[in-house]
Design a protein around this motif. Structure first.
Motif, short mmCIF file in Angstrom:
data_model
loop_
_atom_site.label_atom_id
_atom_site.label_comp_id
_atom_site.label_asym_id
_atom_site.label_seq_id
_atom_site.Cartn_x
_atom_site.Cartn_y
_atom_site.Cartn_z
N VAL A 87 0.83 -1.20 0.00
CA VAL A 87 0.00 0.00 0.00
C VAL A 87 0.87 1.25 0.00
CG1 VAL A 87 -1.72 1.32 1.29
CG2 VAL A 87 -1.91 -1.16 1.15
N GLY A 88 0.61 2.14 -0.96
CA GLY A 88 1.36 3.38 -1.07
C GLY A 88 2.70 3.25 -1.76
N ALA A 89 3.10 2.02 -2.08
CA ALA A 89 4.39 1.82 -2.74
C ALA A 89 4.27 2.12 -4.23
CB ALA A 89 4.86 0.38 -2.54
N ASP A 90 5.37 2.61 -4.81
CA ASP A 90 5.34 2.82 -6.26
C ASP A 90 5.54 1.49 -6.98
OD1 ASP A 90 8.34 2.60 -7.21
OD2 ASP A 90 8.42 3.86 -5.42
N VAL A 91 5.03 1.43 -8.20
CA VAL A 91 5.05 0.18 -8.97
C VAL A 91 6.48 -0.29 -9.20
CG1 VAL A 91 4.49 -0.85 -11.21
CG2 VAL A 91 2.79 0.56 -10.03
N ALA A 92 7.39 0.64 -9.48
CA ALA A 92 8.78 0.24 -9.76
C ALA A 92 9.38 -0.52 -8.58
CB ALA A 92 9.61 1.47 -10.08
N ARG A 93 9.12 -0.05 -7.36
CA ARG A 93 9.65 -0.75 -6.19
C ARG A 93 9.06 -2.14 -6.07
NH1 ARG A 93 8.93 -1.72 -0.74
NH2 ARG A 93 7.00 -0.54 -0.45
N LEU A 94 7.75 -2.25 -6.34
CA LEU A 94 7.10 -3.55 -6.21
C LEU A 94 7.53 -4.51 -7.31
CD1 LEU A 94 3.51 -2.52 -5.10
CD2 LEU A 94 5.47 -3.18 -3.70
N LEU A 95 7.96 -3.99 -8.45
CA LEU A 95 8.45 -4.87 -9.52
C LEU A 95 9.79 -5.51 -9.16
CD1 LEU A 95 7.54 -2.84 -12.74
CD2 LEU A 95 6.45 -4.93 -11.88
N THR A 96 10.43 -5.04 -8.10
CA THR A 96 11.68 -5.65 -7.63
C THR A 96 11.52 -6.20 -6.21
OG1 THR A 96 12.50 -3.51 -6.81
CG2 THR A 96 13.07 -4.11 -9.07
N HIS A 97 10.28 -6.38 -5.79
CA HIS A 97 9.99 -6.90 -4.44
C HIS A 97 10.54 -8.31 -4.30
CE1 HIS A 97 7.56 -8.11 -0.93
NE2 HIS A 97 7.39 -6.82 -0.70
N GLU A 98 10.86 -8.70 -3.06
CA GLU A 98 11.43 -10.03 -2.83
C GLU A 98 10.44 -11.14 -3.11
OE1 GLU A 98 12.59 -10.53 1.21
OE2 GLU A 98 10.64 -9.90 2.03
N LEU A 99 9.13 -10.86 -3.03
CA LEU A 99 8.12 -11.89 -3.25
C LEU A 99 7.65 -11.87 -4.70
CD1 LEU A 99 5.89 -11.44 -0.06
CD2 LEU A 99 7.64 -13.19 -0.48
N LEU A 100 7.78 -13.01 -5.38
CA LEU A 100 7.36 -13.09 -6.77
C LEU A 100 5.88 -12.75 -6.95
CD1 LEU A 100 7.84 -13.75 -9.75
CD2 LEU A 100 7.60 -16.20 -9.18
#
Length: 283
Positions: free
Chosen positions: A86-99
């Protein structure tokens, strides 16, 4: 005729698609687009007349009007994963540790910039109002209608859904059911657990979008591309992702964005990309 998907809206692999999104090739900078809502949906079902049931758990991320989703094994989503998005930008989530987070974020972004419809290359297919079983069978017809199987051919079904197997049986199509859960089908057939070991025996592959979330999709895509094997995807997970890979191993996609057929008894719609057109495709 089938709608065509522009080459500048496709990619040669999942990893290339992520890179192009990060580079801004598909729309707004993902570093400036933020997820407003994140949620998990848990469901358990046993249809009337069926001997067994199943459970679903899905992570969904909302970006403006679009919702991107990735199914996970029930109980596998860590505590805090939803809050982390929540509130995270998409770019950060595209490199998140969870697939699953990475897949849901990519799905949300692509659903936002390329919403399902004729402009994106889709042919809407209506689902009737009714019970979950009625809607499941209607979706199965939409999915299996995208398969072009030679007489006497065999389909590898990755991600066992009994309504899909039922539709294949009605067509007289042979299949090999495969699912990481194993077990047996409604008709007592043994479910294989190693899709890779069955690929060489099959003339076509029908696979769930869940393969994106468990990391097995790229093996299927590469095999299909290398051997010219038709690969049809039925996608609640990655419904906006997989159409961008048509022509790169994926032959056709039946895309079903949130809310899924099992959440609502009213009329619905799925979106078919590639494959043969059909009179039931909504105009």
């Amino acid at each position: 005729m089938s709608a065509r998907i522009s080459a500048d809206r496709t990619a040669a692999s999942y990893d290339e698609l992520v890179e192009r999104v990060l580079d801004g090739d598909f729309g707004p900078d993902p570093r400036t687009t933020r997820i407003a809502v994140a949620f998990a949906t848990r469901q358990s079902v046993r249809h009337d007349g069926r001997g067994g049931g199943y459970r679903n758990e899905v992570l969904s991320l909302r970006l403006a009007a679009a919702v991107g989703s990735c199914a996970v094994e029930p109980g596998a989503l860590p505590d805090g994963a939803v809050d982390d998005c929540v509130g995270a930008d998409v770019a950060r989530l595209l490199t998140h540790e969870l697939l699953p987070v990475r897949v849901a974020a990519l799905d949300a972004y692509l659903a936002h910039v390329l919403p399902h419809g004729p402009a994106a290359g889709a042919r809407p297919w209506p689902l009737p109002a009714g019970s979950s079983l009625v809607k499941s069978r209607a979706r199965a017809r939409a999915v299996t209608g995208l398969l072009d199987v030679p007489p006497g051919g065999t389909v590898l079904v990755v991600g066992v859904v009994n309504s899909l197997l039922e539709a294949l049986r009605a067509r007289g199509v042979r299949y090999i059911p495969c699912d990481l859960k194993g077990g047996t089908t409604e008709w007592g057939e043994r479910v294989r657990t190693d899709a890779a070991a069955e690929l060489a025996r099959c003339d076509a592959v029908l696979a769930s979008g869940m393969t994106l979330g468990n990391g097995s999709f790229e093996q299927l895509r590469r095999h299909a591309l290398r051997h010219g094997t038709p690969l049809v995807m039925f996608a609640q997970t990655g419904s906006a992702v997989l159409p961008r890979l048509i022509g790169a191993g994926v032959s056709a996609v039946c895309a079903e964005p949130y809310p899924f057929f099992w959440l609502d008894g009213g009329p619905g719609v799925v979106h078919r990309y590639g494959g043969p057109a059909h009179p039931e495709d909504a105009r």
